[in-house]
Design a protein around this motif. Structure first.
Motif, short mmCIF file in Angstrom:
data_model
loop_
_atom_site.label_atom_id
_atom_site.label_comp_id
_atom_site.label_asym_id
_atom_site.label_seq_id
_atom_site.Cartn_x
_atom_site.Cartn_y
_atom_site.Cartn_z
N SER A 150 64.12 -37.57 31.74
CA SER A 150 65.57 -37.76 31.66
C SER A 150 65.94 -39.24 31.53
CB SER A 150 66.19 -37.17 32.93
OG SER A 150 67.45 -37.71 33.16
N ASN A 151 67.11 -39.49 30.92
CA ASN A 151 67.66 -40.86 30.84
C ASN A 151 68.60 -41.16 32.01
OD1 ASN A 151 66.47 -41.06 28.19
ND2 ASN A 151 67.88 -42.75 27.87
N GLU A 152 68.79 -40.17 32.89
CA GLU A 152 69.75 -40.42 33.98
C GLU A 152 69.05 -41.11 35.15
OE1 GLU A 152 72.25 -37.03 34.68
OE2 GLU A 152 73.05 -37.19 32.65
N ARG B 159 76.10 -33.98 27.42
CA ARG B 159 77.06 -35.09 27.39
C ARG B 159 76.62 -36.19 26.41
NH1 ARG B 159 81.92 -36.60 27.13
NH2 ARG B 159 82.45 -38.54 28.15
N HIS B 160 75.32 -36.48 26.39
CA HIS B 160 74.84 -37.53 25.49
C HIS B 160 75.16 -37.21 24.04
CE1 HIS B 160 71.75 -39.20 22.73
NE2 HIS B 160 72.14 -40.32 23.31
N LYS B 161 74.95 -35.94 23.65
CA LYS B 161 75.16 -35.55 22.25
C LYS B 161 76.63 -35.74 21.86
CE LYS B 161 74.26 -31.93 18.95
NZ LYS B 161 74.07 -30.51 18.72
N ILE C 81 80.67 -52.41 27.04
CA ILE C 81 79.73 -53.14 27.90
C ILE C 81 78.29 -52.84 27.49
CG2 ILE C 81 78.99 -53.52 30.29
CD1 ILE C 81 81.85 -53.18 31.13
N LEU C 82 78.05 -51.59 27.08
CA LEU C 82 76.70 -51.24 26.59
C LEU C 82 76.33 -52.10 25.38
CD1 LEU C 82 74.21 -49.45 26.76
CD2 LEU C 82 75.40 -47.76 25.37
N LEU C 83 77.31 -52.35 24.50
CA LEU C 83 77.02 -53.19 23.33
C LEU C 83 76.55 -54.57 23.76
CD1 LEU C 83 79.74 -52.62 20.60
CD2 LEU C 83 77.45 -51.71 20.76
N LEU C 84 77.19 -55.11 24.79
CA LEU C 84 76.79 -56.45 25.28
C LEU C 84 75.39 -56.42 25.86
CD1 LEU C 84 79.86 -57.91 27.15
CD2 LEU C 84 79.19 -58.10 24.81
N ILE C 85 75.12 -55.36 26.63
CA ILE C 85 73.83 -55.31 27.31
C ILE C 85 72.72 -54.94 26.33
CG2 ILE C 85 72.53 -54.07 29.10
CD1 ILE C 85 75.16 -53.81 30.64
N ALA C 86 73.01 -53.95 25.45
CA ALA C 86 71.94 -53.45 24.57
C ALA C 86 71.79 -54.27 23.30
CB ALA C 86 72.22 -51.99 24.20
N GLY C 87 72.88 -54.95 22.89
CA GLY C 87 72.85 -55.54 21.55
C GLY C 87 72.70 -57.04 21.48
N THR D 7 68.64 -58.47 23.06
CA THR D 7 67.57 -57.88 22.24
C THR D 7 67.53 -58.57 20.86
OG1 THR D 7 69.21 -56.21 21.70
CG2 THR D 7 67.52 -55.58 23.27
N THR D 8 68.72 -58.77 20.27
CA THR D 8 68.76 -59.39 18.93
C THR D 8 68.40 -60.87 19.01
OG1 THR D 8 70.49 -57.78 18.45
CG2 THR D 8 70.16 -59.52 16.84
N THR D 9 68.86 -61.53 20.09
CA THR D 9 68.44 -62.92 20.34
C THR D 9 66.91 -62.99 20.35
OG1 THR D 9 70.39 -63.45 21.64
CG2 THR D 9 68.42 -64.75 22.11
N VAL E 134 57.36 -58.38 13.21
CA VAL E 134 57.73 -59.08 14.45
C VAL E 134 58.13 -58.05 15.51
CG1 VAL E 134 59.37 -60.67 15.54
CG2 VAL E 134 58.42 -61.22 13.28
N LEU E 135 58.89 -57.02 15.08
CA LEU E 135 59.32 -55.99 16.03
C LEU E 135 58.11 -55.30 16.67
CD1 LEU E 135 62.27 -54.54 13.94
CD2 LEU E 135 62.48 -55.25 16.33
N ARG E 136 57.06 -55.12 15.87
CA ARG E 136 55.84 -54.50 16.41
C ARG E 136 55.07 -55.50 17.28
NH1 ARG E 136 50.51 -54.51 16.14
NH2 ARG E 136 50.52 -56.28 14.72
N THR F 120 57.50 -48.63 17.55
CA THR F 120 58.46 -47.89 18.37
C THR F 120 59.40 -48.83 19.12
OG1 THR F 120 58.62 -46.07 19.95
CG2 THR F 120 56.80 -47.59 20.29
N ALA F 121 59.64 -50.02 18.51
CA ALA F 121 60.46 -51.04 19.17
C ALA F 121 61.91 -50.61 19.40
CB ALA F 121 60.43 -52.33 18.35
N PHE F 122 62.42 -49.71 18.57
CA PHE F 122 63.79 -49.22 18.74
C PHE F 122 63.82 -47.85 19.43
CE2 PHE F 122 64.65 -51.98 14.90
CZ PHE F 122 65.53 -52.85 15.53
N GLY F 123 62.70 -47.44 20.01
CA GLY F 123 62.66 -46.13 20.67
C GLY F 123 62.41 -45.02 19.66
N CYS G 26 67.68 -46.27 18.99
CA CYS G 26 68.67 -47.36 19.01
C CYS G 26 69.76 -47.18 17.95
CB CYS G 26 67.96 -48.69 18.78
SG CYS G 26 69.11 -50.07 18.72
N MET G 27 71.01 -47.13 18.40
CA MET G 27 72.13 -46.99 17.48
C MET G 27 72.40 -48.27 16.73
SD MET G 27 75.40 -45.04 18.98
CE MET G 27 76.09 -44.17 17.59
N GLY G 28 71.97 -49.39 17.32
CA GLY G 28 72.27 -50.70 16.72
C GLY G 28 71.14 -51.22 15.84
#
Ligand code: HEM
Length: 388
Positions: free
Chosen positions: A56-58, A79-81, A220-226, A229-231, A265-267, A326-329, A335-337
């Protein structure tokens, strides 16, 4: 053998062979829990990613004052879907494509400030500001609030204990930011503009819409997830190109290969080294009994160095044909981003190598790494370069 923040790869090599599924009772999670399973092999990591009913992701504690605890990344189906469908109505390929000219402009402006100096700190001058400014633009943060937004963004890339004022300071800042976004959400509800927050508020699936709190959680998820990671992706690319001057030269003559260099690089230095799951029921993996409620660390950084999947995994090779890192899961939380992160890194590196070359570590000093096992992330990164 022990894990090292600056170079976790020898530990992965060892664990991949000797102990690919193992329990570590002393491991301390960033959200306070203790003890975890470590999973190192590619096939096992992918299997867990795919089996969202067992894993689970919870895992994130439902902390009332933390809007993050209802975000889709820590939610299971159904709920996730529902959340992912609604959000993908607003966070579309077109919204991402529209960012192209901005990313180019931001990168040029940042390089204008350092080009004549012949040196810069890549983290401070390029890799941190690009994603922050891109997300600010996406969300429609006004010019006058940019500094505030930058301060919050940098803060959320850290652990609560590392912030000025400790956990209290962290949660105070999170509260300020939540109030700021809730005000913005209220205004956009009354008068929609051409930004992601307005689109999120309008998105509708089967008569259902996102609540103000859902939109806040996603911001807030965008700030934390995006951001961080991109930096890390931009930093890790430049660091790896410095270690491989022949690649640096090749990419200047063949900018069309930047896309596959980024995948490698991602790998090779995955920006996120692991992600969590929690067992939803008793289960077994590679003969080990995992109990309901056990935490799990899925080490993508290790899976991407698994020699049963990637030949010569510890070599950086931009001409590799197996790009299934599998860097983006993987699976429903993929990863949506990812398209945005790829676009940002691609434009940033193209603009950078179009203007500057012969990057070297300043005074041949290795960059200073952040002391984090979750990310492969450079804190201080002084380099020198020449104008082209
Ligand atoms: C999810 C990595 C950039 C937004 C994920 C996951 C990974 C990941 C591994 C899966 C989490 C899981 O399975 O539990 C990365 C990396 C990035 C990056 C390595 C940069 C190189 C971004 C950006 C954004 C973003 C730029 C948005 C602006 C998200 C979101 C999720 C996610 C919203 C949750 C998806 C879901 O739960 O369905 N990311 N990410 N990421 N990422 Fe990214």
């Amino acid at each position: 053998m022990k894990h090292s923040f600056s170079n976790p790869f020898p530990w992965y090599n060892h664990m991949l062979k000797q102990n690919p599924v193992t329990y570590d009772e002393d491991f301390l999670h960033y959200f306070g829990a203790k003890g975890t399973w470590h999973i190192f092999r590619y096939d096992d990591v992918q299997k867990v990613f795919q089996d969202h009913e067992t894993f689970s992701n919870e895992y994130f504690p439902k902390i009332a004052e933390s809007p993050v605890s209802i975000a889709m990344s820590v939610t299971d189906p159904p709920r996730h879907k529902q959340l992912r469908l609604l959000i993908s109505k607003a966070f579309t390929p077109k919204a991402i494509e529209d960012m192209k000219p901005w990313i180019e402009q931001i990168t040029h402006e940042l390089l204008d400030q350092v080009e004549d100096k012949g040196e810069m700190d890549v983290t401070r001058d390029l890799a941190v500001p690009i994603p922050i400014q891109v997300i600010a633009k996406l969300l429609g943060i006004s010019h006058k609030d940019q500094d505030k937004f930058k301060k919050w963004s940098i803060m959320f890339a850290k652990q609560p204990s590392e912030v000025d004022g400790g956990a209290e300071g962290y949660f105070q800042a999170q509260k300020e930011m939540s109030e700021y976004f809730l005000r913005m959400i209220k205004f956009r509800k009354q008068e929609p503009e051409d930004d992601l927050i307005s689109q999120l508020l309008q998105a509708e699936v089967d008569g259902e819409k996102l609540s103000a709190n859902d939109v806040l959680a996603f911001c807030i998820l965008l700030l934390i997830a995006g951001n961080e990671t991109t930096t890390n992706l931009i930093n890790n690319a430049i660091f790896t190109f410095i270690e491989h001057p022949e690649v640096q030269e090749h990419l200047i003559d063949h900018p069309e290969d930047i896309t596959k260099a980024i995948e490698e690089v991602l790998r090779y230095r995955s920006p996120l080294q692991y992600i969590n799951r929690i067992a939803a029921k008793d289960t077994e993996l590679r003969g080990k009994r995992i109990k309901k409620g056990d935490f799990i660390n899925l080490w993508m950084g290790s899976a991407n160095r698994d020699e049963s999947v990637f030949a010569n995994p510890n070599e950086f090779d931009i001409h590799r044909t197996n790009l299934k890192h599998t860097a983006f899961g993987h699976g429903i939380h993929y990863c949506m981003g990812a398209p945005l992160a790829r676009l940002e890194a691609n434009i940033a590196l193209r603009v950078l190598l179009g203007r500057l070359h012969q990057f070297q570590l300043k005074d041949h000093k290795q960059p200073v790494m952040n002391q984090s096992a979750v990310t492969y992330s450079i804190k201080e990164f002084p380099v020198t370069f020449q104008k082209r």
